[in-house]
Design an enzyme around this catalytic site. Structure first.
Site, PDB file in Angstrom:
ATOM      1  N   THR A  70      12.537  35.744  41.044  1.00 53.13           N
ATOM      2  CA  THR A  70      13.829  36.616  41.557  1.00 53.13           C
ATOM      3  C   THR A  70      15.065  36.252  40.741  1.00 53.13           C
ATOM      4  O   THR A  70      16.239  36.662  40.954  1.00 53.13           O
ATOM      5  CB  THR A  70      14.208  36.409  42.976  1.00 53.13           C
ATOM      6  OG1 THR A  70      14.533  34.933  43.175  1.00 53.13           O
ATOM      7  CG2 THR A  70      12.893  36.920  43.606  1.00 53.13           C
ATOM      8  N   GLY A  71      14.957  35.070  39.718  1.00 55.19           N
ATOM      9  CA  GLY A  71      16.075  34.615  39.256  1.00 55.19           C
ATOM     10  C   GLY A  71      16.380  35.317  37.742  1.00 55.19           C
ATOM     11  O   GLY A  71      15.899  36.304  37.494  1.00 55.19           O
ATOM     12  N   ASP A 130      11.481  26.199  23.460  1.00 53.70           N
ATOM     13  CA  ASP A 130      12.791  26.084  22.982  1.00 53.70           C
ATOM     14  C   ASP A 130      12.950  27.424  22.250  1.00 53.70           C
ATOM     15  O   ASP A 130      12.315  27.895  21.410  1.00 53.70           O
ATOM     16  CB  ASP A 130      12.703  25.144  21.784  1.00 53.70           C
ATOM     17  CG  ASP A 130      14.209  24.723  21.099  1.00 53.70           C
ATOM     18  OD1 ASP A 130      14.793  25.943  20.943  1.00 53.70           O
ATOM     19  OD2 ASP A 130      14.732  23.808  21.143  1.00 53.70           O
ATOM     20  N   HIS A 131      13.661  28.349  23.097  1.00 53.54           N
ATOM     21  CA  HIS A 131      13.855  29.662  22.459  1.00 53.54           C
ATOM     22  C   HIS A 131      14.486  29.850  21.197  1.00 53.54           C
ATOM     23  O   HIS A 131      13.977  31.042  20.518  1.00 53.54           O
ATOM     24  CB  HIS A 131      14.760  30.447  23.681  1.00 53.54           C
ATOM     25  CG  HIS A 131      15.989  30.443  23.366  1.00 53.54           C
ATOM     26  ND1 HIS A 131      16.884  29.466  23.823  1.00 53.54           N
ATOM     27  CD2 HIS A 131      16.822  31.219  22.866  1.00 53.54           C
ATOM     28  CE1 HIS A 131      18.155  29.748  23.542  1.00 53.54           C
ATOM     29  NE2 HIS A 131      18.172  30.538  23.071  1.00 53.54           N
ATOM     30  N   HIS A 156      17.881  22.687  20.406  1.00 53.86           N
ATOM     31  CA  HIS A 156      17.900  23.802  19.249  1.00 53.86           C
ATOM     32  C   HIS A 156      18.336  23.132  18.016  1.00 53.86           C
ATOM     33  O   HIS A 156      17.869  23.710  16.703  1.00 53.86           O
ATOM     34  CB  HIS A 156      18.954  24.777  19.763  1.00 53.86           C
ATOM     35  CG  HIS A 156      18.668  25.342  21.255  1.00 53.86           C
ATOM     36  ND1 HIS A 156      17.307  25.597  21.594  1.00 53.86           N
ATOM     37  CD2 HIS A 156      19.534  25.479  22.046  1.00 53.86           C
ATOM     38  CE1 HIS A 156      17.443  25.982  22.959  1.00 53.86           C
ATOM     39  NE2 HIS A 156      18.819  25.973  23.135  1.00 53.86           N
ATOM     40  N   LYS A 211      13.728  24.408  29.595  1.00 49.96           N
ATOM     41  CA  LYS A 211      14.741  23.172  29.387  1.00 49.96           C
ATOM     42  C   LYS A 211      15.567  23.527  30.642  1.00 49.96           C
ATOM     43  O   LYS A 211      15.834  24.551  31.303  1.00 49.96           O
ATOM     44  CB  LYS A 211      15.285  23.407  28.269  1.00 49.96           C
ATOM     45  CG  LYS A 211      16.297  24.370  28.136  1.00 49.96           C
ATOM     46  CD  LYS A 211      17.228  24.455  26.739  1.00 49.96           C
ATOM     47  CE  LYS A 211      18.270  23.601  27.207  1.00 49.96           C
ATOM     48  NZ  LYS A 211      19.483  24.614  27.425  1.00 49.96           N
ATOM     49  N   ASP A 258      22.688  20.016  25.850  1.00 51.46           N
ATOM     50  CA  ASP A 258      22.582  21.481  26.146  1.00 51.46           C
ATOM     51  C   ASP A 258      21.997  22.170  24.731  1.00 51.46           C
ATOM     52  O   ASP A 258      20.837  23.165  24.818  1.00 51.46           O
ATOM     53  CB  ASP A 258      23.575  22.226  26.570  1.00 51.46           C
ATOM     54  CG  ASP A 258      23.355  23.780  27.149  1.00 51.46           C
ATOM     55  OD1 ASP A 258      22.389  23.713  27.886  1.00 51.46           O
ATOM     56  OD2 ASP A 258      24.096  24.396  26.555  1.00 51.46           O
ATOM     57  N   ALA A 274      14.017  35.562  34.528  1.00 51.98           N
ATOM     58  CA  ALA A 274      12.974  36.412  34.489  1.00 51.98           C
ATOM     59  C   ALA A 274      13.757  37.903  34.554  1.00 51.98           C
ATOM     60  O   ALA A 274      13.124  38.806  33.540  1.00 51.98           O
ATOM     61  CB  ALA A 274      12.319  36.320  36.047  1.00 51.98           C
TER      62      ALA A 274
HETATM   63  C1  BG6 Z   1      20.629  27.577  25.833  1.00 46.08           C
HETATM   64  C2  BG6 Z   1      21.696  26.842  26.339  1.00 46.08           C
HETATM   65  O1  BG6 Z   1      19.373  26.902  25.745  1.00 46.08           O
HETATM   66  O2  BG6 Z   1      21.151  28.337  24.668  1.00 46.08           O
HETATM   67  C3  BG6 Z   1      23.022  27.619  26.585  1.00 46.08           C
HETATM   68  O3  BG6 Z   1      21.515  26.283  27.900  1.00 46.08           O
HETATM   69  C4  BG6 Z   1      23.346  28.606  25.233  1.00 46.08           C
HETATM   70  O4  BG6 Z   1      24.194  27.014  27.081  1.00 46.08           O
HETATM   71  C5  BG6 Z   1      22.225  29.191  24.866  1.00 46.08           C
HETATM   72  O5  BG6 Z   1      24.441  29.685  25.585  1.00 46.08           O
HETATM   73  C6  BG6 Z   1      22.404  29.734  23.459  1.00 46.08           C
HETATM   74  O6  BG6 Z   1      21.339  30.358  22.939  1.00 46.08           O
HETATM   75  P1  BG6 Z   1      21.593  31.658  21.956  1.00 46.08           P
HETATM   76  O7  BG6 Z   1      19.950  32.340  21.909  1.00 46.08           O
HETATM   77  O8  BG6 Z   1      22.508  32.671  22.722  1.00 46.08           O
HETATM   78  O9  BG6 Z   1      22.210  31.163  20.578  1.00 46.08           O
END
Ligand code: BG6
Length: 490
Positions: free
Chosen positions: A14-15, A177-178, A240, A148, A235, A18
């Site tokens: 529900t967050g 790690d997106h 990243h 994360k 963060d 998602a």
């Molecule tokens: C997240 C951080 O992992 O990456 C956020 O927690 C940040 O604080 C975000 O805004 C940035 O991701 P992107 O894909 O918008 O560069």
């Protein structure tokens, strides 16, 4: 079709994550025929929702995010919901029963993905129960996807890892790690290892420095509570930024297998020069945003934000020099920079090549620009090579020219969202673009030394950069002391 059948169980359904990313990404995969018809999406959350209430929720998310609405209803037939209490065994038994029913109904062969899209304090409790209460006891595969933050420092990350490992093996754990799902981040390896012109030059003999900037225009917004315990170093840098360094610096893997790639990345982490104590001040700069103007809008300072201590010592900006002490990179600084409330939202990598040995064209009016290879991660996706050419005129004047490839406009299609790719990889069982524990471990160990120093000293100059700027003056000085400057990224 080859995609395996699977049950995708999303905790925290529900967050926000998602709704914004996971449902839309799964739907895109579905539209593209990349989902097996034998799949089910089981939302799990604390709220007492009915299946229908959940389906409405998914429908809203898809309506808002997708152009093609045609198949929304058929997608939603695969959705179900279970309200849940994370620390109550009975609740897991109910969940197991529902999972087994869905398994029957959609013929899922016992394959399960458990996606924890929720606060990390529950990760350990949930994985313990998943095992104890028999949810992982199936004849198919079981995979765990976690978001994360993976710990707050090395000690807490190790404790968390040990707890999770009681129920899932390293091979079953997919740490997101997106950034590793972004098209152009994935392209770093291809640009390096599929082009004869770069790899021979990709070392300290030809490269003078590499700059990685990931700037954001948004502030911390409503995430003050989390951010106060985190800061930009944890963060963004721990994950990243250091992941991008690893991809840029790694040796060519002997083959493109998950293990080989990950182990080359780990070797980069191992070679990163640890920076400790007062030395940190020579290598790293922290910033915190003051009020200012971003894209024409006046905004307040970090300290005046919601749930932020008015005397907060939390950094919203980090610039640093990362040295990789190995044969290839000795002496080449990797400058990294990331922050909130900066001038533009952009992620770019600039590889600056060394000056040519003798400049025939130099005159007092202008010197030659160095060659740059710019990798545009976002918002544009592509590559630009900066060269020097002859100015069309008499004489030998030169002018800078750019060779550009824009993935987003030339390929003509929107590149898939990072989450879409990562979810697909997970369904296929490909963990290459997820972080292995060894990477997480080393990156925490690198970052911990910096945060320890920062936490032991108050940064008196905070706030030290105006919202809408490119960070504090010290960030420019960091490069200036080595004779470099940040290349413009706008
Ligand atoms: C997240 C951080 O992992 O990456 C956020 O927690 C940040 O604080 C975000 O805004 C940035 O991701 P992107 O894909 O918008 O560069």
């Amino acid at each position: 079709e080859n995609t395996p059948s699977t049950l995708i169980m999303i905790f925290g359904a529900t967050g926000d994550l998602a709704k914004r990313k996971l449902f839309p990404s799964l739907y895109q995969l579905y539209l593209k025929g990349k989902m097996s018809n034998n799949f089910a999406l089981l939302g799990v959350g604390r709220r007492e929702w009915s299946h229908d209430r959940f389906k409405d929720h998914v429908r809203d998310s898809l309506q808002a995010s997708s152009h093609s609405k045609e198949h929304i209803e058929s997608f939603i037939e695969h959705c179900a919901y279970q309200s849940h209490d994370v620390s109550d065994s009975d609740s897991y038994i109910q969940l197991k029963n529902l999972a087994n029913e869905l398994d029957q109904q959609f013929e899922l062969c016992g394959n399960r993905i458990f996606y924890l899209a929720m606060a990390p304090e529950f990760f350990g409790t949930i994985t313990d129960h998943l095992k104890q209460d028999g949810l992982t006891d199936t004849k198919g595969f079981c995979r765990l996807v976690i978001e994360k933050p993976f710990g707050h420092d090395l000690a807490s990350a190790s404790a968390l890892n040990e707890q999770i490992r009681k129920s899932f093996s390293e091979e079953q754990i997919y740490r997101i790690d997106h950034y590793l799902g972004k098209e152009m981040v994935q392209n770093i390896e291809v640009i390096r290892f599929a082009n004869a012109i770069f790899e021979p030059q990709w070392n300290s003999r030809f490269i003078s420095n590499i700059q990685i900037t990931s700037s954001e225009t948004l502030g911390v917004e409503e995430r003050g509570r989390y951010y106060e315990t985190s800061g930009a170093l944890r963060d963004m840098v721990q994950n990243h930024m250091l992941q991008m360094v690893a991809l840029l610096a790694m040796e060519p893997p002997i083959r493109l297998s998950t293990d080989e790639i990950r182990s080359e990345k780990v070797r980069v982490f191992r070679a990163m020069r640890p920076i400790e104590g007062t030395e940190v001040d020579d290598y790293f700069v922290r910033g915190q945003y003051a009020e200012g103007t971003v894209n024409g809008t006046d905004v307040d300072s970090y300290r005046n934000g919601e749930n932020v201590d008015p005397t907060s010592n939390t950094e919203t900006f980090v610039a640093g020099k990362v040295m990789i002490d190995n044969f290839r990179w000795a002496g080449v600084p990797f400058f990294i920079r990331t922050g909130k409330r900066m001038t533009v939202k952009s992620t770019k990598i600039v590889v600056q090549f060394k000056d040519i040995p003798m400049n025939l064209y130099y005159n007092k009016e202008h010197s030659l620009d160095p060659n740059l290879l710019v990798i545009h991660i976002q918002p544009d996706e592509g590559v630009t090579l900066h060269l020097n050419a002859k100015k069309t005129s008499q004489g030998i004047d030169t002018k800078p020219v750019k060779l550009s490839y824009s993935a987003s406009s030339i390929d003509g299609i929107n590149t898939p969202e990072a989450y879409e790719k990562l979810l697909y990889d997970c369904i296929l069982g490909d963990a290459t673009n997820f972080t292995h524990w060894d990477e997480v471990k080393h990156s925490w160990s690198f970052v911990d030394k910096i945060s320890t120093h920062w936490e032991s000293t108050t940064e008196e100059s905070f706030p030290n950069y105006a919202s809408g700027s490119m960070g504090p003056a010290k960030s420019d000085e960091l490069l200036a002391q080595e004779g470099f400057e940040w290349w413009p990224i706008g």
